[in-house]
Design an enzyme around this catalytic site. Structure first.
Site, PDB file in Angstrom:
ATOM      1  CE  LYS A  28      16.317  16.016   3.461  1.00  0.00           C
ATOM      2  NZ  LYS A  28      16.063  17.181   4.333  1.00  0.00           N
ATOM      3  NE  ARG A 129      10.677  20.975  11.593  1.00  0.00           N
ATOM      4  CZ  ARG A 129      11.666  20.671  10.761  1.00  0.00           C
ATOM      5  NH1 ARG A 129      11.402  20.117   9.588  1.00  0.00           N
ATOM      6  NH2 ARG A 129      12.920  20.919  11.104  1.00  0.00           N
ATOM      7  CG  ASP A 327      19.525  16.138   9.632  1.00  0.00           C
ATOM      8  OD1 ASP A 327      18.726  16.585  10.471  1.00  0.00           O
ATOM      9  OD2 ASP A 327      19.849  16.759   8.604  1.00  0.00           O
ATOM     10  NE  ARG A 358      14.659  13.736  12.690  1.00  0.00           N
ATOM     11  CZ  ARG A 358      15.243  14.283  11.626  1.00  0.00           C
ATOM     12  NH1 ARG A 358      16.398  14.895  11.748  1.00  0.00           N
ATOM     13  NH2 ARG A 358      14.666  14.205  10.440  1.00  0.00           N
TER      14      ARG A 358
END
Ligand code: S3P
Length: 448
Positions: A28, A129, A327, A358
């Site tokens: 990505k 964000r 991530d 997260r």
């Protein structure tokens, strides 16, 4: 659908061995950069292996709006006819970056040193964000910004008509911030210098050099100092995007947790600024090997082979490794729940400002499935129950976050009862073939 559509509930049931070859999609980070740098080069860049997830498709649309010609060809490759550094046109309409922090932050950087105005928006996750981390340094180039309270999208950027080069020490470990400053520096005269204390993913540096920019990187007492000379003519490239290590993490971890599994995940980019998860898994005792190690398109690549690993141990993940696996903490926490003993993950404050918070999202879902989690502002720990001992049976919220949804689907594969998520729709942002690919290995992921 990255949060614009109807939620797609998904359930993952315990399954038998996973086996076969998992060809995960393109990286990505490199896909976004291929389109953006292609749009800033003069001439045609050809790209194979581009991730066709929603995040990257939104960046492709944005590059068209700034005047580049972006085409998908019948053979699956893409081309970008760039307009050159400083050649962006003013978009006619609002730029919608969907769910993608990388897309919006890099594009803001790329346009901020040109005399054009653009307005950016995204989905509910992206619009929550923080953007000041990018707009603060862009203001130093001379760009002006008007956004919502707290530096949130929607936001309008008036690019600098007379940009000046900048020397900027990035205050948070963020490749997006670093890259936004470097991309803005492309259209400023003279040298733009970015300093980072912790090395974050270096795809921008590598690719800028590949496109012909004069860029140097030095490790000094001050930190990692990146110096870019502005106003280069970027030369179009032929780019083969390696497969995404962050997507590979899901079939790899699923294989480690599911009895009898043996899965090959070929052609994975193992750039050291990205491969921290695999090092961590091996330290925990995972049966994970690198085969056929090679270099492709300037990036180290290998085939990963993951086998069922019933004796993994909890470890302390070194905080200095955080940037190289930022991530991957959600899926690591699922592995940790199946290890013996406690896994401690510290130095991870950035996890709180991703597509979701997260730490909070994983802690809630893990607890709903019988796993003990402790947390502080910049750390969390998971108490492992041993392989196959996660009760499961819970429903987790994915909070518009693809990696949260996929992590809980992996958890269901090795749990005692099925694990559900309220919305698997965001998976399409980064891993649109997740469901068929996992099914081809033997997983039981169903909608509903
Ligand atoms: C990315 C940088 C990281 C990462 C994101 C992709 C990039 O974000 O979490 O998925 O491509 O530059 P931060 O810059 O916020 O750490």
């Amino acid at each position: 659908m990255s949060g614009h559509g109807t939620p797609i509930p998904m359930t993952s049931s315990p399954c038998g061995p996973l086996s076969g070859v998992a060809e995960v999609p393109g990286d990505k980070s490199i896909s976004h950069r291929s389109l953006i740098l292609g749009a800033m080069a003069v001439g045609e860049t050809r790209i194979t292996g581009l991730l066709e997830g929603e995040d990257v498709l939104d960046t492709a649309k944005a590059m068209r709006a700034f005047g580049a010609e972006v085409t998908k060809h019948d053979d699956g490759s893409w081309s970008v006819h760039g307009v050159g550094v400083g050649g962006f046109a003013e978009p006619d309409n609002v730029i919608d970056c969907g769910n993608s922090g990388t897309g919006v932050r890099l594009i803001m950087g790329a346009m901020a040193s040109s005399p054009i105005t653009a307005t950016f928006t995204g989905d509910a996750s992206l619009n929550g964000r923080p953007m000041a981390r990018v707009t603060d340094p862009l203001a130093l180039f001379g760009a002006q910004t008007v956004g919502r309270k707290g530096g949130r999208l929607p936001m309008t950027i008036v690019g600098a008509a007379d940009p000046v080069p900048v020397r900027y020490e990035v205050p948070v470990p963020s490749a997006q911030v670093k890259s936004a400053v470097l991309l803005a520096g492309l259209n400023a005269p003279g040298q733009t210098v970015v300093i980072e204390q912790e090395a974050t993913r270096d795809h921008s540096e590598r690719m800028l050099a590949g496109f012909g920019a004069a860029i140097t990187v030095e490790d000094t007492d001050e930190g990692r100092v990146i110096t870019l000379t502005g106003r280069p003519e970027l030369k179009p490239q032929v780019i083969a995007v390696p497969r995404d290590p962050s997507s590979a993490a899901f079939p790899v971890c699923a294989a480690l947790l599911t009895p009898g599994s043996d899965v090959l995940v070929p052609g994975i980019g193992l750039n050291p600024t990205r491969a921290g998860l695999f090092t961590t898994l091996r330290e925990m005792g995972a049966d994970l090997t690198y085969e056929n190690e090679r270099e492709e398109g300037g990036e180290p690549v290998a085939d990963l082979r993951a086998r069922y690993s019933p004796n993994m141990q909890g470890i302390e993940v070194p905080p200095e490794r955080a940037a190289s696996m930022i991530d991957e903490y959600p899926v690591l926490s699922v592995v940790a729940a199946n290890a013996n003993g406690v896994t401690m993950m510290a130095g991870v404050k950035e996890l709180r400002v991703k597509e979701s918070d997260r730490i909070d999202a994983m802690a809630r879902g893990l607890r709903a499935n019988g796993v003990t989690v402790d947390e502080g502002e910049d750390w969390w720990s998971v108490t492992g129950l041993g392989i196959g001992n996660v009760p499961g049976g819970g429903t987790c919220e994915s909070y518009l976050d693809h990696r949260i949804a996929m992590s809980f689907m992996v958890m269901g594969m090795g749990a005692q009862s099925p694990v559900s998520v309220d919305d698997g729709g965001p998976i399409a942002t980064s891993f649109p073939i997740f469901e068929p690919l996992m099914a081809s290995l033997g997983a039981k992921v169903a909608r509903g």
